[in-house]
Structure formats: structure tokens, C-alpha cells
Write a protein that holds these residues in place. Structure first.
Motif, mmCIF file in Angstrom:
data_model
loop_
_atom_site.group_PDB
_atom_site.id
_atom_site.type_symbol
_atom_site.label_atom_id
_atom_site.label_comp_id
_atom_site.label_asym_id
_atom_site.label_seq_id
_atom_site.Cartn_x
_atom_site.Cartn_y
_atom_site.Cartn_z
ATOM 1 N N SER A 118 -5.899 23.114 -4.421
ATOM 2 C CA SER A 118 -5.953 23.857 -5.742
ATOM 3 C C SER A 118 -4.995 23.421 -6.969
ATOM 4 O O SER A 118 -5.276 23.772 -8.071
ATOM 5 N N GLY A 119 -4.068 22.596 -6.572
ATOM 6 C CA GLY A 119 -3.186 21.677 -7.664
ATOM 7 C C GLY A 119 -2.514 20.648 -6.997
ATOM 8 O O GLY A 119 -2.489 20.545 -5.710
ATOM 9 N N GLY A 120 -1.689 19.834 -7.810
ATOM 10 C CA GLY A 120 -1.375 18.530 -7.310
ATOM 11 C C GLY A 120 -2.327 17.360 -7.119
ATOM 12 O O GLY A 120 -3.399 17.599 -7.458
ATOM 13 N N ARG A 121 -1.697 16.171 -6.975
ATOM 14 C CA ARG A 121 -2.535 14.835 -6.886
ATOM 15 C C ARG A 121 -2.116 14.180 -5.640
ATOM 16 O O ARG A 121 -1.110 14.371 -4.993
ATOM 17 N N ILE A 122 -3.296 13.286 -5.082
ATOM 18 C CA ILE A 122 -2.984 12.505 -4.181
ATOM 19 C C ILE A 122 -3.351 11.242 -4.843
ATOM 20 O O ILE A 122 -4.449 10.900 -5.264
ATOM 21 N N MET A 179 0.880 -1.134 -0.057
ATOM 22 C CA MET A 179 0.099 -0.067 -0.160
ATOM 23 C C MET A 179 1.025 1.276 0.048
ATOM 24 O O MET A 179 1.837 1.320 0.729
ATOM 25 N N GLN A 180 0.519 2.234 -0.830
ATOM 26 C CA GLN A 180 1.361 3.491 -1.035
ATOM 27 C C GLN A 180 0.276 4.763 -1.282
ATOM 28 O O GLN A 180 -0.575 4.586 -2.111
ATOM 29 N N LEU A 181 0.545 5.625 -0.385
ATOM 30 C CA LEU A 181 -0.165 6.881 -0.616
ATOM 31 C C LEU A 181 0.949 8.132 -1.034
ATOM 32 O O LEU A 181 1.782 8.376 -0.295
ATOM 33 N N GLU A 182 0.444 8.482 -2.271
ATOM 34 C CA GLU A 182 1.521 9.669 -2.858
ATOM 35 C C GLU A 182 1.036 10.852 -2.714
ATOM 36 O O GLU A 182 -0.239 10.869 -3.545
ATOM 37 N N ILE A 183 1.593 11.870 -2.166
ATOM 38 C CA ILE A 183 1.029 13.151 -2.449
ATOM 39 C C ILE A 183 2.098 14.104 -3.434
ATOM 40 O O ILE A 183 3.360 14.031 -3.053
ATOM 41 N N GLN A 184 1.620 14.552 -4.340
ATOM 42 C CA GLN A 184 2.388 14.886 -5.477
ATOM 43 C C GLN A 184 2.144 16.481 -5.673
ATOM 44 O O GLN A 184 0.938 17.045 -6.057
ATOM 45 N N GLU A 185 3.016 17.182 -5.436
ATOM 46 C CA GLU A 185 2.983 18.800 -5.599
ATOM 47 C C GLU A 185 1.678 19.375 -5.093
ATOM 48 O O GLU A 185 0.940 20.083 -5.805
ATOM 49 N N LEU A 186 1.274 19.073 -3.830
ATOM 50 C CA LEU A 186 -0.008 19.521 -3.386
ATOM 51 C C LEU A 186 -0.081 21.156 -2.946
ATOM 52 O O LEU A 186 0.809 21.527 -2.343
ATOM 53 N N THR A 187 -1.224 21.721 -3.663
ATOM 54 C CA THR A 187 -1.052 23.112 -3.278
ATOM 55 C C THR A 187 -2.471 23.399 -2.681
ATOM 56 O O THR A 187 -3.264 22.991 -3.228
ATOM 57 N N LYS A 188 -2.582 24.631 -1.958
ATOM 58 C CA LYS A 188 -3.960 25.124 -1.617
ATOM 59 C C LYS A 188 -3.582 26.587 -1.403
ATOM 60 O O LYS A 188 -3.004 27.066 -0.680
ATOM 61 N N ASN A 189 -4.761 27.486 -2.134
ATOM 62 C CA ASN A 189 -4.805 28.600 -2.312
ATOM 63 C C ASN A 189 -6.153 29.432 -1.812
ATOM 64 O O ASN A 189 -7.137 28.772 -1.970
ATOM 65 N N TYR A 190 -6.023 30.181 -0.780
ATOM 66 C CA TYR A 190 -7.009 31.038 -0.387
ATOM 67 C C TYR A 190 -7.158 32.401 -1.071
ATOM 68 O O TYR A 190 -6.014 32.602 -1.818
ATOM 69 N N LYS A 191 -7.968 33.262 -0.905
ATOM 70 C CA LYS A 191 -7.667 34.571 -1.266
ATOM 71 C C LYS A 191 -6.474 35.276 -1.016
ATOM 72 O O LYS A 191 -5.933 35.791 -2.084
ATOM 73 N N ASN A 192 -6.123 35.298 -0.038
ATOM 74 C CA ASN A 192 -4.854 36.025 0.289
ATOM 75 C C ASN A 192 -3.806 35.161 0.833
ATOM 76 O O ASN A 192 -2.710 35.658 1.429
ATOM 77 N N LYS A 193 -3.745 34.138 1.019
ATOM 78 C CA LYS A 193 -2.859 33.324 1.309
ATOM 79 C C LYS A 193 -2.608 31.899 0.630
ATOM 80 O O LYS A 193 -3.708 31.377 0.109
ATOM 81 N N GLN A 194 -1.387 31.453 0.696
ATOM 82 C CA GLN A 194 -1.215 29.800 0.109
ATOM 83 C C GLN A 194 -0.834 29.154 1.120
ATOM 84 O O GLN A 194 0.177 29.122 1.733
ATOM 85 N N ALA A 195 -1.999 28.432 1.685
ATOM 86 C CA ALA A 195 -1.638 27.520 2.716
ATOM 87 C C ALA A 195 -0.737 26.273 2.648
ATOM 88 O O ALA A 195 -0.091 25.945 3.412
ATOM 89 N N LEU A 196 -0.853 25.870 1.322
ATOM 90 C CA LEU A 196 0.300 24.563 1.136
ATOM 91 C C LEU A 196 0.964 24.947 -0.209
ATOM 92 O O LEU A 196 0.389 25.582 -1.076
ATOM 93 N N ARG A 197 2.229 24.598 -0.115
ATOM 94 C CA ARG A 197 3.123 25.231 -1.175
ATOM 95 C C ARG A 197 3.995 24.098 -1.624
ATOM 96 O O ARG A 197 5.029 24.034 -1.665
ATOM 97 N N GLY A 198 3.181 23.133 -2.510
ATOM 98 C CA GLY A 198 3.950 22.044 -3.408
ATOM 99 C C GLY A 198 4.537 21.106 -2.345
ATOM 100 O O GLY A 198 5.521 20.373 -2.399
ATOM 101 N N ILE A 199 3.402 20.471 -1.530
ATOM 102 C CA ILE A 199 3.707 19.199 -0.428
ATOM 103 C C ILE A 199 3.922 17.984 -1.415
ATOM 104 O O ILE A 199 3.029 17.623 -2.298
ATOM 105 N N THR A 200 5.128 17.509 -1.522
ATOM 106 C CA THR A 200 5.181 16.177 -1.945
ATOM 107 C C THR A 200 5.872 15.074 -0.804
ATOM 108 O O THR A 200 6.680 15.405 -0.051
#
Length: 214
Positions: free
Chosen positions: A54-58, A1-22
Motif C-alpha cells: 500500500s505504501g513504501g518502496r523496496i 548487494m543490498q536490499l532496502e525496505i523503506q516504510e513498507l505498509t500493507k492495508n486491507y479493508k479492516n486491518k493494517q497488516a504492515l506498519r512502516g517496515i524499514t
């Protein structure tokens, strides 16, 4: 079993909460550490489907979790940071309700409910209304519901919040015992909660992974 988080991003109006989590996760316990605002809860909420990235894949075993839909969620157990109960339900009724959402038969649900209540030392209060339980009991019930369907992936957001030191030790020992074949992510700002049981620690700051190591 493998869980891959690839370049995960999350943007709000005035903030980038996640910046390319891998991250690449295999069975074991992972402690996710960081100060308030580091992005821990945002990451947890995306992994559980409560938020959209906002971007990336799981990917779980190579398949995008959004395409998997209910097949992914049936393999997922989640303990949120805040108590989320119907207060007039008894502990047993609440666990039956969660079991029905997970599609367990009544016989299987009864077996699992007996097991988790015994595991978390809640058997004596199984028929008491939840509003009458102590904060520590509610927290243990919250963790218990995340295990009711024996999930492959277990996501625990501040699972020892509100517990006294003795209860903290008991809960983290229990997590260590039940988790060897699961991918377990524990979000916390208390290093002692994970330092003895985690396979690896993942340090987040400002929405980025700054260190991942044993």
C-alpha cells in the motif's frame, strides 16, 4: 548487494497488516520471527511480488524492484509455506518445469537438477510421481526448486514445516552452507530453525519491527 525496505505498509479493508517496515539487508541469513498474524507472510508475499504494498518502496542496489520486473524475479528464489506441485509430475519433471520458467538451458538445468536432488537427498526418488512422496520429501523438493537458478535473494516461508527434528537440522545446516553470498530471509515461528545460522533476527509484532539484532 543490498536490499532496502523503506516504510513498507500493507492495508486491507479492516486491518493494517504492515506498519512502516524499514530494513536494510546485505548478504547473510535473516530470521524473521513472530506469532501468527504478525505480518511475516505478508512481508514475504510483497517481496516476491505476489502482493502489492500500500505504501513504501523496496530497492535492490538502489533500483525499485517494481521497475526491475523480470530482472528482479530472475534473481529471486522463493519457497512458499504451502506445497504447490503438479502431483502427477515426477520430482525431476517438476524441477525441469521450474528451470524452464527461469530460462535455463536444458544442459544447465540438468546440471542444477542433479545438484539440488543430491543436495537434498532426493536422487533416489527423482522419477517418482510427487503424489507418492512423503511430506518431508515434498518439503525438501519445495526448497530445492527455489535454488534451481542459483538466486541472489532467497525467501523461505516456514521452510521446515512438516519435517521431523532430524530433517529440520539437516535442512537448516544446508541453508547455512549455501547462503554466505546470498540475502536469505527465513520466516518462522520456531526459534531453533534460525538461532544458530542467522546473521540477525528480526522480530515482528502487529505488523511492525519491534527488534532487530544478532
Amino acid at each position: 548487494m543490498q536490499l532496502e525496505i523503506q516504510e513498507l505498509t500493507k492495508n486491507y479493508k479492516n486491518k493494517q497488516a504492515l506498519r512502516g517496515i524499514t530494513l536494510n539487508l546485505v548478504p547473510g541469513i535473516y530470521g524473521i520471527l513472530g506469532p501468527n498474524g504478525a505480518g511475516k507472510s505478508t512481508l514475504m508475499n510483497i517481496l516476491t511480488g505476489n502482493l502489492s504494498q500500500s505504501g513504501g518502496r523496496i530497492l535492490l542496489d538502489g533500483e525499485d524492484i517494481r521497475a526491475m520486473g523480470s530482472n528482479y524475479h530472475s534473481r529471486l528464489g522463493y519457497c512458499p509455506q504451502q506445497h504447490t506441485f503438479y502431483p502427477s509430475f515426477s520430482a525431476e519433471q517438476f524441477l525441469f518445469y521450474i528451470s524452464s520458467l527461469q530460462g535455463l538451458s536444458r544442459k544447465k538445468a540438468m546440471e542444477r537438477i542433479d545438484w539440488v536432488l543430491d543436495l537434498f537427498e532426493l536422487s533416489d526418488v527423482r522419477r517418482k510421481p510427487i503424489y507418492s512422496l512423503s511430506g518431508g520429501m515434498k518439503q525438501r523438493l519445495l526448497i530445492a526448486q527455489s535454488l534451481i537458478h542459483d538466486p541472489d535473494i532467497l525467501i523461505l516461508d516456514e521452510p521446515t514445516s512438516g519435517l521431523d527434528p532430524q530433517q529440520r537440522i539437516a535442512v537448516r545446516n544446508l541453508i547455512g552452507e549455501i547462503a554466505p553470498k546470498k540475502i536469505v530471509l527465513i520466516s518462522t515461528h520456531v526459534v531453533q530453525d534460525v538461532e544458530y545460522i542467522a546473521r540477525e533476527l528480526i522480530l515482528l509484532s502487529n505488523g511492525q519491527v519491534i527488534r532487530k539484532a544478532t
